[in-house]
Design a protein around this motif. Structure first.
Motif, PDB file in Angstrom:
ATOM      1  N   THR A  55       0.862  -1.184   0.000  1.00  0.00           N
ATOM      2  CA  THR A  55       0.000   0.000   0.000  1.00  0.00           C
ATOM      3  C   THR A  55       0.897   1.232   0.000  1.00  0.00           C
ATOM      4  OG1 THR A  55      -1.660  -1.189   1.265  1.00  0.00           O
ATOM      5  CG2 THR A  55      -1.838   1.206   1.208  1.00  0.00           C
ATOM      6  N   ASN A  56       0.781   2.039  -1.046  1.00  0.00           N
ATOM      7  CA  ASN A  56       1.720   3.147  -1.223  1.00  0.00           C
ATOM      8  C   ASN A  56       1.880   3.999   0.028  1.00  0.00           C
ATOM      9  OD1 ASN A  56       1.926   2.241  -3.809  1.00  0.00           O
ATOM     10  ND2 ASN A  56       0.671   3.843  -4.722  1.00  0.00           N
ATOM     11  N   ALA A  57       0.752   4.430   0.582  1.00  0.00           N
ATOM     12  CA  ALA A  57       0.805   5.322   1.740  1.00  0.00           C
ATOM     13  C   ALA A  57       1.512   4.650   2.910  1.00  0.00           C
ATOM     14  CB  ALA A  57      -0.604   5.743   2.132  1.00  0.00           C
ATOM     15  N   ALA A  58       1.250   3.360   3.133  1.00  0.00           N
ATOM     16  CA  ALA A  58       1.841   2.662   4.273  1.00  0.00           C
ATOM     17  C   ALA A  58       3.353   2.557   4.132  1.00  0.00           C
ATOM     18  CB  ALA A  58       1.221   1.277   4.405  1.00  0.00           C
ATOM     19  N   ALA A  59       3.844   2.163   2.973  1.00  0.00           N
ATOM     20  CA  ALA A  59       5.277   1.971   2.783  1.00  0.00           C
ATOM     21  C   ALA A  59       6.041   3.281   2.888  1.00  0.00           C
ATOM     22  CB  ALA A  59       5.538   1.311   1.429  1.00  0.00           C
ATOM     23  N   ILE A  60       5.536   4.322   2.214  1.00  0.00           N
ATOM     24  CA  ILE A  60       6.218   5.606   2.250  1.00  0.00           C
ATOM     25  C   ILE A  60       6.100   6.248   3.626  1.00  0.00           C
ATOM     26  CG2 ILE A  60       6.299   7.915   1.253  1.00  0.00           C
ATOM     27  CD1 ILE A  60       7.343   5.728  -0.573  1.00  0.00           C
ATOM     28  N   ASP A  61       4.928   6.145   4.240  1.00  0.00           N
ATOM     29  CA  ASP A  61       4.752   6.723   5.576  1.00  0.00           C
ATOM     30  C   ASP A  61       5.677   6.060   6.590  1.00  0.00           C
ATOM     31  OD1 ASP A  61       2.899   8.427   4.592  1.00  0.00           O
ATOM     32  OD2 ASP A  61       1.141   7.434   5.478  1.00  0.00           O
ATOM     33  N   ALA A  62       5.941   4.763   6.404  1.00  0.00           N
ATOM     34  CA  ALA A  62       6.831   4.063   7.328  1.00  0.00           C
ATOM     35  C   ALA A  62       8.234   4.651   7.272  1.00  0.00           C
ATOM     36  CB  ALA A  62       6.865   2.572   6.997  1.00  0.00           C
ATOM     37  N   VAL A  63       8.672   5.015   6.074  1.00  0.00           N
ATOM     38  CA  VAL A  63       9.987   5.636   5.940  1.00  0.00           C
ATOM     39  C   VAL A  63       9.999   7.005   6.605  1.00  0.00           C
ATOM     40  CG1 VAL A  63      11.694   6.510   4.293  1.00  0.00           C
ATOM     41  CG2 VAL A  63      10.495   4.362   3.828  1.00  0.00           C
ATOM     42  N   ILE A  64       8.934   7.761   6.419  1.00  0.00           N
ATOM     43  CA  ILE A  64       8.844   9.081   7.056  1.00  0.00           C
ATOM     44  C   ILE A  64       8.840   8.936   8.573  1.00  0.00           C
ATOM     45  CG2 ILE A  64       7.407  11.134   7.325  1.00  0.00           C
ATOM     46  CD1 ILE A  64       6.424  10.683   4.455  1.00  0.00           C
ATOM     47  N   ASN A 112      27.282  -3.288  -9.569  1.00  0.00           N
ATOM     48  CA  ASN A 112      25.860  -3.638  -9.466  1.00  0.00           C
ATOM     49  C   ASN A 112      25.147  -2.769  -8.443  1.00  0.00           C
ATOM     50  OD1 ASN A 112      27.183  -4.661  -7.277  1.00  0.00           O
ATOM     51  ND2 ASN A 112      26.478  -6.764  -7.509  1.00  0.00           N
ATOM     52  N   ARG A 113      25.550  -1.510  -8.364  1.00  0.00           N
ATOM     53  CA  ARG A 113      24.986  -0.607  -7.377  1.00  0.00           C
ATOM     54  C   ARG A 113      23.678  -0.005  -7.887  1.00  0.00           C
ATOM     55  NH1 ARG A 113      29.002   3.498  -4.559  1.00  0.00           N
ATOM     56  NH2 ARG A 113      30.028   1.459  -4.488  1.00  0.00           N
ATOM     57  N   LEU A 114      22.657  -0.039  -7.027  1.00  0.00           N
ATOM     58  CA  LEU A 114      21.386   0.611  -7.312  1.00  0.00           C
ATOM     59  C   LEU A 114      21.118   1.611  -6.198  1.00  0.00           C
ATOM     60  CD1 LEU A 114      19.099  -2.363  -8.434  1.00  0.00           C
ATOM     61  CD2 LEU A 114      20.097  -0.605  -9.882  1.00  0.00           C
ATOM     62  N   VAL A 115      20.879   2.847  -6.576  1.00  0.00           N
ATOM     63  CA  VAL A 115      20.622   3.900  -5.601  1.00  0.00           C
ATOM     64  C   VAL A 115      19.309   4.590  -5.956  1.00  0.00           C
ATOM     65  CG1 VAL A 115      21.465   5.999  -4.506  1.00  0.00           C
ATOM     66  CG2 VAL A 115      23.097   4.270  -5.287  1.00  0.00           C
ATOM     67  N   GLY A 116      18.388   4.597  -5.018  1.00  0.00           N
ATOM     68  CA  GLY A 116      17.124   5.288  -5.209  1.00  0.00           C
ATOM     69  C   GLY A 116      16.960   6.402  -4.199  1.00  0.00           C
ATOM     70  N   ASP A 117      15.806   7.049  -4.216  1.00  0.00           N
ATOM     71  CA  ASP A 117      15.539   8.158  -3.301  1.00  0.00           C
ATOM     72  C   ASP A 117      14.129   8.000  -2.733  1.00  0.00           C
ATOM     73  OD1 ASP A 117      14.296  11.013  -2.856  1.00  0.00           O
ATOM     74  OD2 ASP A 117      16.465  11.233  -2.642  1.00  0.00           O
ATOM     75  N   ILE A 118      14.060   7.887  -1.398  1.00  0.00           N
ATOM     76  CA  ILE A 118      12.757   7.810  -0.720  1.00  0.00           C
ATOM     77  C   ILE A 118      12.645   9.007   0.209  1.00  0.00           C
ATOM     78  CG2 ILE A 118      11.205   6.414   0.669  1.00  0.00           C
ATOM     79  CD1 ILE A 118      12.911   4.005   0.085  1.00  0.00           C
ATOM     80  N   GLU A 119      11.810   9.954  -0.153  1.00  0.00           N
ATOM     81  CA  GLU A 119      11.572  11.116   0.698  1.00  0.00           C
ATOM     82  C   GLU A 119      12.877  11.771   1.147  1.00  0.00           C
ATOM     83  OE1 GLU A 119       8.622  12.450   1.279  1.00  0.00           O
ATOM     84  OE2 GLU A 119       7.737  10.908  -0.004  1.00  0.00           O
ATOM     85  N   GLY A 120      13.831  11.891   0.205  1.00  0.00           N
ATOM     86  CA  GLY A 120      15.090  12.558   0.522  1.00  0.00           C
ATOM     87  C   GLY A 120      16.141  11.668   1.141  1.00  0.00           C
ATOM     88  N   VAL A 121      15.844  10.393   1.343  1.00  0.00           N
ATOM     89  CA  VAL A 121      16.805   9.440   1.908  1.00  0.00           C
ATOM     90  C   VAL A 121      17.372   8.588   0.782  1.00  0.00           C
ATOM     91  CG1 VAL A 121      17.072   7.446   3.426  1.00  0.00           C
ATOM     92  CG2 VAL A 121      15.662   9.363   4.142  1.00  0.00           C
ATOM     93  N   ASP A 122      18.708   8.466   0.713  1.00  0.00           N
ATOM     94  CA  ASP A 122      19.324   7.573  -0.268  1.00  0.00           C
ATOM     95  C   ASP A 122      18.977   6.134   0.078  1.00  0.00           C
ATOM     96  OD1 ASP A 122      20.514   9.613  -1.665  1.00  0.00           O
ATOM     97  OD2 ASP A 122      22.446   9.456  -0.650  1.00  0.00           O
ATOM     98  N   ALA A 123      18.402   5.409  -0.872  1.00  0.00           N
ATOM     99  CA  ALA A 123      18.071   3.993  -0.679  1.00  0.00           C
ATOM    100  C   ALA A 123      19.026   3.157  -1.507  1.00  0.00           C
ATOM    101  CB  ALA A 123      16.629   3.714  -1.096  1.00  0.00           C
ATOM    102  N   VAL A 124      19.744   2.226  -0.867  1.00  0.00           N
ATOM    103  CA  VAL A 124      20.704   1.387  -1.578  1.00  0.00           C
ATOM    104  C   VAL A 124      20.325  -0.075  -1.389  1.00  0.00           C
ATOM    105  CG1 VAL A 124      22.590   3.043  -1.431  1.00  0.00           C
ATOM    106  CG2 VAL A 124      22.297   1.362   0.391  1.00  0.00           C
ATOM    107  N   ALA A 125      20.517  -0.845  -2.452  1.00  0.00           N
ATOM    108  CA  ALA A 125      20.281  -2.289  -2.400  1.00  0.00           C
ATOM    109  C   ALA A 125      21.611  -3.009  -2.332  1.00  0.00           C
ATOM    110  CB  ALA A 125      19.499  -2.735  -3.641  1.00  0.00           C
ATOM    111  N   SER A 126      21.666  -4.069  -1.551  1.00  0.00           N
ATOM    112  CA  SER A 126      22.904  -4.831  -1.405  1.00  0.00           C
ATOM    113  C   SER A 126      22.573  -6.304  -1.171  1.00  0.00           C
ATOM    114  CB  SER A 126      23.738  -4.298  -0.231  1.00  0.00           C
ATOM    115  OG  SER A 126      24.853  -5.129   0.012  1.00  0.00           O
ATOM    116  N   SER A 127      23.253  -7.162  -1.924  1.00  0.00           N
ATOM    117  CA  SER A 127      23.109  -8.601  -1.660  1.00  0.00           C
ATOM    118  C   SER A 127      23.940  -9.005  -0.453  1.00  0.00           C
ATOM    119  CB  SER A 127      23.524  -9.418  -2.887  1.00  0.00           C
ATOM    120  OG  SER A 127      24.878  -9.171  -3.214  1.00  0.00           O
TER     121      SER A 127
END
Length: 440
Positions: A295-304, A359-374
């Motif tokens: 649920t979009n609101a739930a996932a993003i709100d959790a980060v906030i 194999n670096r992936l960097v995203g942005d969630i509400e101004g926070v750098d989001a990185v994926a790592s195996s």
């Protein structure tokens, strides 16, 4: 053929230079001066770099002298050949003493360099169909690259070294983002003092003029220490002497490169485990099901909410989210009402002929750098963290390469590396752990 010892010295020189530059870059990005430990590390590494530079310059001078002597010898041979041709009156030409062992016959160069034959095609035709011309080209090529009479094994042309494909491993992502302390070559534990109790309650309102309030001078200030204990890690690999002698000169670099990549994988996993296994962390969100997260609101709100909880630790806001690739993909699937992604990928890795350089992936969630790592351990596969990156310390020494021969006889050479590494969550309140309990 390049001098393998000189090549290794150059690699050590580059590693020291990169380490010095990295410490200064991190200090500049944080808009601060080098700490005492960092300054001491830079000074020590600069001294090593200076000594290594002098050694490389001396050895490079020897190599240049040897090359010059070889060129002069070739000129003399060429002059002798021309003189013999003149004495023969233009008849049968004499043979130069410069043979295919001294130069690349050029059969398997790239198309842009004038190559007309395929190394692997000739090998197939020579073995399967007895093609004499293909076998001749292979023999000439093998003599040229091995500097021996016959050559042993299948030795591809030099340019194929650049197309060598090693195992796919996790690059250092999270490990390069948290606070880094250079141990130098000192394995002793780091004892870091901290305050655990404050004097806040001593600040009271005076109720009676000329009289002190009760308890205004109570001893409330307390302190303790955090201890970061580095551990010693090492690995070795036995390599047959035949492989080193009969293969491309870069093979030892390829093996050391694999050991270094394995080291980076271990360090990445240690850092992720320290973050996701931290206790006493700021409040986090738990999703009962994957559908609840989606649920979009739930996932993003959790980060906030996590950012807010981390900010409540009073040491700064959250600036990093760490997760595995699966959770990173789940965030990328979140879209708003117009089907736009709620977490765009803000940075992509540079590309070359074989694909992405890492194999670096960097995203942005509400101004926070989001990185994926195996590097996220299996035990924490369904958790992710929102944190302030400076809350985590990674202490690491320089990684030392070494080789020694006849450890078990003359048939192989042992290659290895060793170093010290340790992690510490200095401020658990700067980390908020999120959990999806029924991910599927």
């Amino acid at each position: 053929m390049p001098n393998p010892y000189l090549t290794r010295l150059r690699e050590q020189h580059d590693a020291l230079h990169a380490s010095i530059e990295g410490l200064q870059t991190r200090a500049a990005e944080a808009n601060r001066d080098l700490s005492d430990d960092e300054f001491r590390s830079v000074t020590d590494q600069a001294a090593q770099l200076k000594k290594l530079t002098a050694q490389i310059e001396d050895l490079a001078g020897v190599e240049q002298s040897r090359a010059k002597v070889g060129e002069l010898a070739a000129d003399l041979d060429k002059g002798a050949e021309q003189g013999q041709e003149q004495n023969l009156g233009g008849g049968e030409q004499s043979r130069s003493r410069v043979t295919t062992r001294d130069r690349d016959p050029g059969h398997y160069r790239s198309v842009t360099d004038g190559g007309q034959h395929s190394f692997f095609g000739d090998h197939y035709r020579a073995v399967k169909h007895g093609d004499g011309e293909a076998k001749k080209r292979l023999d000439e090529h093998m003599r040229a690259v091995t500097q021996s009479s016959g050559g042993a094994g299948i030795i591809p042309p030099k340019w194929l070294t650049d197309e060598y494909q090693g195992l796919a491993r996790q690059n250092r992502v999270v490990a390069d983002l948290v606070r880094h302390i250079d141990l130098g070559q000192d394995p002793r534990p780091l004892v870091l003092p901290k305050q655990t109790g404050g004097t806040d309650a001593n600040i009271t309102t005076q109720t009676t003029e000329g009289a002190n309030n009760a308890g205004w001078g109570t001893d409330r200030y307390t302190s303790d220490v955090d201890t970061l204990t580095p551990v010693f890690k090492a690995a070795w690999q036995d390599v047959s002497r035949q492989l080193l002698d009969a293969s491309t000169p870069a093979v030892d670099s390829l093996i050391f490169g694999d050991l270094r990549a394995a080291w980076d994988t271990v360090v990445e996993a240690l850092t992720c485990a320290a973050i996701l296994g931290a206790t006493g962390t700021a409040a986090g969100t738990t999703f009962a099901t994957e559908a609840a997260f989606a649920t979009n609101a739930a996932a993003i709100d959790a980060v906030i909410d996590a950012q807010t909880a981390v900010a409540g630790d009073q040491r700064g806001p959250a600036d990093l989210a760490v997760m595995n690739f699966r959770r990173f993909g789940a965030f990328r699937k979140l879209k708003d009402s117009t089907n736009r992604p709620l977490m765009p990928v803000s940075r992509y890795s540079p590309q070359n002929a074989t694909g992405a350089l890492d194999n670096r992936l960097v995203g942005d969630i509400e101004g926070v750098d989001a990185v994926a790592s195996s590097g996220v351990p299996t035990a924490y596969a369904e958790t992710y963290a929102v944190l302030r990156r400076n809350a985590v310390l990674l202490a690491e020494s320089g990684v030392q390469d070494f080789t020694y021969e006849q450890a078990g006889g003359p048939a192989f050479v042992r290659m290895g590396l060793w170093g010290y590494v340790g992690t510490l969550v200095r401020n658990p309140g700067g980390i908020s752990i999120q959990t999806v309990t029924a991910a599927s």
